[in-house]
Design an enzyme around this catalytic site. Structure first.
Site, PDB file in Angstrom:
ATOM      1  N   ASP A  19       0.865  -1.173   0.000  1.00  0.00           N
ATOM      2  CA  ASP A  19       0.000   0.000   0.000  1.00  0.00           C
ATOM      3  C   ASP A  19       0.909   1.232   0.000  1.00  0.00           C
ATOM      4  OD1 ASP A  19      -2.363   1.599   0.397  1.00  0.00           O
ATOM      5  OD2 ASP A  19      -1.811   1.744   2.510  1.00  0.00           O
ATOM      6  N   ASP A  21      -0.309   4.988   1.192  1.00  0.00           N
ATOM      7  CA  ASP A  21      -0.591   5.986   2.228  1.00  0.00           C
ATOM      8  C   ASP A  21      -0.497   5.412   3.633  1.00  0.00           C
ATOM      9  OD1 ASP A  21      -1.408   8.383   0.611  1.00  0.00           O
ATOM     10  OD2 ASP A  21      -2.770   6.888  -0.224  1.00  0.00           O
TER      11      ASP A  21
END
Length: 234
Positions: A19, A21
């Protein structure tokens, strides 16, 4: 003689999916600042009850959830527009999360396949990564939230399955290891049959981390050898 501490046994993996963020880049606090400012204007509090629901979601889904959860007197489109305008002014300042650079360079050194799967859409992604283009060029591929094959955002499975099949050769999803910070992302990975290492924000409720294969306080704490990968060396 003290008994040996048992080492957790996880399935060996080959491709790794990250991922963005709150895991690679420290953007979550920037999002929080923007949404707090907007919500405060309407006498509403953007707290962890709502934040935990939107982490990992696409931008419009995030706006819809916030509007509905806090009963804001604006439309999801209005919230999206204002928040995006404010975010575009600050997202370029995002720095790396602890341990992210070291882990990615370690994987690259050992020629291991790894990719990025983020709900960020193209323009937002470009802003976030504008100071780190060389670093993100290390990834085998990158799947964004506005990719035509990503119909459903997290916790839907689309983004991780799309990301997995773009490795060459495409692996069985169960052979992938996902790194996430959000409950929605963890749920998506688990639904795909993938193992998932979660690095949650310190303010996230421990109850929302229980589905993860492994929970760490930082990527600094990741031990690749637990998943059959080359260990860090001093």
């Amino acid at each position: 003689m003290a008994a040996a501490v048992p080492v957790p046994q996880f399935r060996p993996v080959t491709p790794l999916i990250f991922d963005l963020d709150g895991l690679i880049l420290n953007t979550e606090d920037l999002y929080t600042d923007v949404f707090e400012e907007i919500c405060n204007r309407y006498g509403k509090k953007y707290n962890w009850d709502v934040k935990s629901l939107v982490m990992g979601k696409k931008a419009l889904e995030t706006a819809q959830t916030i509007v509905e959860f806090l009963n804001l007197p604006i439309s999801k489109e209005e919230l999206l527009k204002e928040s995006q305008e404010k975010l575009q002014m600050v997202l370029h300042t995002a720095g790396f999360m602890p341990g992210a650079e070291e882990l990615i360079h370690h994987l690259k050194k050992h020629r291991l396949p790894f990719a990025l799967a983020t709900s960020s859409e193209t323009v937002t992604f470009q802003t976030k990564t504008s100071r780190h283009t060389g670093f993100f060029g290390l990834f085998h591929h990158i799947v964004l939230g506005d990719d035509p094959e990503v119909k459903n955002g997290k916790p839907g499975m689309d983004i991780f399955l799309t990301c997995a099949k773009r490795f060459s050769p495409p692996p069985d999803p169960k052979d992938c290891l996902v790194f996430e910070d959000s409950p929605n992302g963890v749920e998506a990975a688990i639904h795909c049959g993938m193992q998932v290492v979660m690095v949650p924000h310190e303010n996230l409720s421990a109850d929302l981390t229980r589905k993860a294969t492994l929970v760490l306080s930082s990527l600094h704490d990741f031990k690749p050898e637990l998943f059959g990968l080359p260990a860090f060396t001093e």
